[in-house]
Design a protein around this motif. Structure first.
Motif, PDB file in Angstrom:
ATOM      1  N   ARG A 131       0.838  -1.209   0.000  1.00  0.00           N
ATOM      2  CA  ARG A 131       0.000   0.000   0.000  1.00  0.00           C
ATOM      3  C   ARG A 131       0.873   1.259   0.000  1.00  0.00           C
ATOM      4  NH1 ARG A 131      -3.012  -2.892   3.879  1.00  0.00           N
ATOM      5  NH2 ARG A 131      -2.136  -1.601   5.523  1.00  0.00           N
ATOM      6  N   MET A 132       1.954   1.235   0.784  1.00  0.00           N
ATOM      7  CA  MET A 132       2.856   2.390   0.825  1.00  0.00           C
ATOM      8  C   MET A 132       3.494   2.605  -0.542  1.00  0.00           C
ATOM      9  SD  MET A 132       4.668   1.989   4.550  1.00  0.00           S
ATOM     10  CE  MET A 132       5.974   3.104   4.103  1.00  0.00           C
ATOM     11  N   GLY A 133       3.865   1.527  -1.209  1.00  0.00           N
ATOM     12  CA  GLY A 133       4.464   1.627  -2.529  1.00  0.00           C
ATOM     13  C   GLY A 133       3.501   2.228  -3.537  1.00  0.00           C
ATOM     14  N   GLN A 134       2.225   1.867  -3.417  1.00  0.00           N
ATOM     15  CA  GLN A 134       1.223   2.415  -4.321  1.00  0.00           C
ATOM     16  C   GLN A 134       1.036   3.907  -4.091  1.00  0.00           C
ATOM     17  OE1 GLN A 134      -2.207   0.005  -3.527  1.00  0.00           O
ATOM     18  NE2 GLN A 134      -1.578  -1.619  -4.942  1.00  0.00           N
ATOM     19  N   ARG A 135       1.034   4.318  -2.814  1.00  0.00           N
ATOM     20  CA  ARG A 135       0.865   5.741  -2.490  1.00  0.00           C
ATOM     21  C   ARG A 135       2.058   6.555  -2.931  1.00  0.00           C
ATOM     22  NH1 ARG A 135      -0.289   5.832   3.571  1.00  0.00           N
ATOM     23  NH2 ARG A 135      -0.267   3.607   3.428  1.00  0.00           N
ATOM     24  N   GLY A 140       9.574   1.869  -4.067  1.00  0.00           N
ATOM     25  CA  GLY A 140       9.687   0.882  -2.984  1.00  0.00           C
ATOM     26  C   GLY A 140       9.313  -0.517  -3.419  1.00  0.00           C
ATOM     27  N   GLY A 141       9.439  -0.776  -4.710  1.00  0.00           N
ATOM     28  CA  GLY A 141       9.116  -2.105  -5.229  1.00  0.00           C
ATOM     29  C   GLY A 141      10.159  -3.126  -4.808  1.00  0.00           C
TER      30      GLY A 141
END
Length: 144
Positions: A131-135, A140-141
Motif C-alpha cells: 500500500r505504501m508503494g502504491q501511495r 519501494g518495489g
C-alpha cells in the motif's frame, strides 16, 4: 527477509514519528501512546492473548522511550549549532543502525508470537508495504 526488514523499518518510523492532531493543534505522541498503538495493531492483526499483549506493550514502550531519547538528542545537537551528517546518515538517520534495531525487533516478536501469529504479522507487513508503494507512485518495489 529484505522486504520484511523494509516493512518493519517503515512501520517503526511511521509510528515513532507520527503525531496526533487534537483541536487543530499538533501534539506529539508519548512513548506510552506509541507503545499502545503498536501493541494494539499487532493484537488486531495476530489475535494475541493478554500475556502476549503485555509483553508486546512492554517491549514497544522500551523501544519508544529509546527512540524518543535518540530524537531529543538529535534535536539538541541541531539546536546547538547543527549536526553534521555522518557517513551513512541523513539528518540523524543511520540506515545500518535502524536495520539492526529492526532485526532485534523481529527476534523479540518471534519469541512472543506463535508461528501462525508471526505468519499473520508478516503478511500484514507485506500488505502495508505494498500500500505504501502504491501511495508513493510505485516506489519501494521489490529489490529497493
Amino acid at each position: 527477509m529484505k522486504k520484511i526488514l523494509f516493512a518493519l523499518v517503515a512501520m517503526f518510523m511511521t509510528l515513532s514519528v507520527s503525531a496526533q492532531f487534537q483541536g487543530g493543534q499538533r501534539q506529539q505522541m508519548t512513548p506510552e501512546d506509541m507503545a499502545k498503538r503498536q501493541a494494539d495493531q499487532i493484537k488486531e492483526t495476530c489475535k494475541v492473548n493478554d500475556d502476549q499483549y503485555k509483553k508486546l506493550y512492554d517491549y514497544f514502550l522500551g523501544e519508544s522511550k529509546a527512540q524518543t531519547a535518540r530524537m531529543d538528542s538529535i534535536r539538541k545537537a541541531m539546536q546547538a549549532g547543527g549536526q553534521q551528517a555522518q557517513p551513512g546518515q541523513r539528518g540523524g538517520f543511520n540506515r545500518e543502525e535502524m536495520q539492526k534495531r529492526q532485526e532485534a525487533q523481529l527476534k523479540v516478536l518471534k519469541g512472543i508470537l506463535t508461528e501462525e501469529q508471526m505468519a499473520a504479522y508478516t503478511k500484514a507487513q507485506e500488505e502495508r508495504r505494498a500500500r505504501m508503494g502504491q501511495r508513493q507512485g510505485g516506489q519501494g518495489g521489490p529489490g529497493q
